[in-house]
Design a protein around this motif. Structure first.
Motif, PDB file in Angstrom:
ATOM      1  N   ASN A 140       0.827  -1.220   0.000  1.00 18.82           N
ATOM      2  CA  ASN A 140       0.000   0.000   0.000  1.00 18.82           C
ATOM      3  C   ASN A 140       0.856   1.262   0.000  1.00 18.82           C
ATOM      4  N   GLY A 141       1.926   1.230  -0.788  1.00 14.90           N
ATOM      5  CA  GLY A 141       2.780   2.404  -0.932  1.00 14.90           C
ATOM      6  C   GLY A 141       3.769   2.619   0.195  1.00 14.90           C
ATOM      7  N   GLU A 142       3.760   1.742   1.207  1.00 17.03           N
ATOM      8  CA  GLU A 142       4.689   1.849   2.323  1.00 17.03           C
ATOM      9  C   GLU A 142       5.788   0.792   2.198  1.00 17.03           C
ATOM     10  N   THR A 143       6.998   1.168   2.625  1.00 15.55           N
ATOM     11  CA  THR A 143       8.128   0.241   2.622  1.00 15.55           C
ATOM     12  C   THR A 143       8.415  -0.202   4.050  1.00 15.55           C
ATOM     13  N   TYR A 144       8.555  -1.494   4.241  1.00 11.57           N
ATOM     14  CA  TYR A 144       8.812  -2.067   5.560  1.00 11.57           C
ATOM     15  C   TYR A 144      10.140  -2.827   5.518  1.00 11.57           C
ATOM     16  N   ILE A 145      11.115  -2.365   6.296  1.00  6.66           N
ATOM     17  CA  ILE A 145      12.438  -2.982   6.285  1.00  6.66           C
ATOM     18  C   ILE A 145      12.526  -4.084   7.338  1.00  6.66           C
ATOM     19  N   HIS A 146      13.551  -4.930   7.209  1.00  7.46           N
ATOM     20  CA  HIS A 146      13.670  -6.112   8.068  1.00  7.46           C
ATOM     21  C   HIS A 146      14.308  -5.826   9.428  1.00  7.46           C
ATOM     22  N   ILE A 147      14.850  -4.620   9.619  1.00  4.12           N
ATOM     23  CA  ILE A 147      15.454  -4.298  10.913  1.00  4.12           C
ATOM     24  C   ILE A 147      14.344  -3.774  11.815  1.00  4.12           C
ATOM     25  N   LEU A 148      13.956  -4.588  12.792  1.00  6.50           N
ATOM     26  CA  LEU A 148      12.814  -4.267  13.641  1.00  6.50           C
ATOM     27  C   LEU A 148      13.279  -3.676  14.970  1.00  6.50           C
ATOM     28  N   ASP A 149      12.553  -2.685  15.428  1.00  9.50           N
ATOM     29  CA  ASP A 149      12.833  -2.058  16.719  1.00  9.50           C
ATOM     30  C   ASP A 149      12.115  -2.868  17.796  1.00  9.50           C
ATOM     31  N   PRO A 150      12.855  -3.517  18.697  1.00  7.08           N
ATOM     32  CA  PRO A 150      12.206  -4.365  19.704  1.00  7.08           C
ATOM     33  C   PRO A 150      11.346  -3.593  20.691  1.00  7.08           C
ATOM     34  N   ARG A 151      11.506  -2.279  20.730  1.00  6.99           N
ATOM     35  CA  ARG A 151      10.702  -1.461  21.645  1.00  6.99           C
ATOM     36  C   ARG A 151       9.298  -1.234  21.108  1.00  6.99           C
ATOM     37  N   THR A 152       9.170  -1.178  19.782  1.00  5.37           N
ATOM     38  CA  THR A 152       7.876  -0.861  19.180  1.00  5.37           C
ATOM     39  C   THR A 152       7.270  -2.038  18.413  1.00  5.37           C
ATOM     40  N   GLY A 153       8.131  -2.922  17.934  1.00  3.89           N
ATOM     41  CA  GLY A 153       7.670  -4.023  17.096  1.00  3.89           C
ATOM     42  C   GLY A 153       7.605  -3.664  15.630  1.00  3.89           C
ATOM     43  N   TYR A 154       7.837  -2.399  15.309  1.00  6.22           N
ATOM     44  CA  TYR A 154       7.807  -1.934  13.924  1.00  6.22           C
ATOM     45  C   TYR A 154       9.223  -1.817  13.359  1.00  6.22           C
ATOM     46  N   PRO A 155       9.342  -1.757  12.023  1.00  7.19           N
ATOM     47  CA  PRO A 155      10.660  -1.514  11.436  1.00  7.19           C
ATOM     48  C   PRO A 155      11.295  -0.251  12.014  1.00  7.19           C
ATOM     49  N   ALA A 156      12.604  -0.291  12.205  1.00  9.99           N
ATOM     50  CA  ALA A 156      13.333   0.833  12.790  1.00  9.99           C
ATOM     51  C   ALA A 156      13.151   2.085  11.945  1.00  9.99           C
ATOM     52  N   ASP A 157      12.911   3.192  12.622  1.00 13.50           N
ATOM     53  CA  ASP A 157      12.744   4.484  11.965  1.00 13.50           C
ATOM     54  C   ASP A 157      13.613   5.482  12.721  1.00 13.50           C
ATOM     55  N   SER A 158      14.933   5.355  12.540  1.00 14.65           N
ATOM     56  CA  SER A 158      15.893   6.084  13.367  1.00 14.65           C
ATOM     57  C   SER A 158      16.516   7.278  12.662  1.00 14.65           C
ATOM     58  N   GLY A 159      16.129   7.494  11.399  1.00 13.41           N
ATOM     59  CA  GLY A 159      16.758   8.570  10.640  1.00 13.41           C
ATOM     60  C   GLY A 159      18.023   8.140   9.928  1.00 13.41           C
ATOM     61  N   LEU A 160      18.357   6.849   9.995  1.00 14.78           N
ATOM     62  CA  LEU A 160      19.540   6.333   9.313  1.00 14.78           C
ATOM     63  C   LEU A 160      19.133   5.434   8.149  1.00 14.78           C
TER      64      LEU A 160
END
Length: 238
Positions: A140-160
């Protein structure tokens, strides 16, 4: 369980609901894992995978095998994980290319070829990169990467976009490249300042953020060879 929920191990990709994440997240808890000698005991319902360190461990073992057989010059490449023994046979350093995460992704599976951002000469070191461009899926137009943030359960969104760790210890570099990617640039730099010169576990960093800016720790100041001379590298100092 979290990786399975997203479908990364199987390729059967799935964007989980909040309810699904709430059910699985309590299982992502390293404090419930017990290690006694070579025996590992997991908490109820827990499973672990070693994807964050397996290639680094493997490349370390290859270096040990090289030495056991009297090899004095060698390199192993395990897809984003490169480790070297000595210099090249001609005496010059191995020159490792770091991919530019901004180049267009190719292929449906998210294993883009990418262009080369910079070259780095090394000897007796591992050069290990984690980036969202390595494995991902789109829905649906969103990209989901395999590096997951264990705090949120979602793909990491760290600005890197990518983190490269350079160290003599391949398994350490593999673990750190993933962890520091999740931390983000500021906390990654803080971690390097606190631990980058630890005896036996020293490491250097190359960070690329979502604005395309490149950061490198001071130990790499005179080594980085940018392929695009118009792009600048900001040096992180202690």
């Amino acid at each position: 369980p979290l990786m399975q929920l997203w479908g990364f191990p199987t390729g059967d990709y799935h964007v989980p609901t909040e309810a699904e994440l709430s059910e699985v997240l309590p299982l992502v808890n390293a404090s419930r894992i017990r290690l006694e000698g070579s025996r590992v005991t997991l908490g109820e319902g827990q499973r672990i995978d070693l994807g964050g360190i397996a290639k680094g461990y493997a490349s370390d073992r290859v270096m040990e095998i090289y030495r056991e057989y009297g090899v004095t010059s060698g390199m192993v490449s395990l897809g984003g994980n490169i480790q070297t023994l000595g210099a090249k046979p001609d005496g010059t350093a191995w020159k490792i290319g770091i991919r530019d995460p901004e180049t267009e992704k190719e292929g449906d599976s998210g294993s883009g070829a990418g262009g080369i951002l910079l070259a780095l000469p090394v000897e007796n070191q591992a050069v290990i990169t984690s980036g969202g461009y390595e494995r991902y899926f789109e829905e649906n137009g969103e990209t989901y990467i395999h590096i997951l943030d264990p705090r949120t359960g979602y793909p990491a969104d760290s600005g890197l976009l990518s983190v490269t760790v350079v160290s003599e210890n391949g398994m350490l570099a593999d673990a750190l490249s993933t962890s520091l990617y999740i931390m983000g640039a500021e906390k990654a730099a803080e971690y390097w300042r606190a631990h980058g010169s630890d005896s036996g576990n020293a490491f250097e960093l190359i960070l690329v953020d979502t604005f395309g800016k490149v950061y490198a720790t001071e130990g790499l100041r005179d080594k980085i060879e940018m392929q695009d001379t118009e792009r600048q590298v900001k040096i992180l100092e202690r």
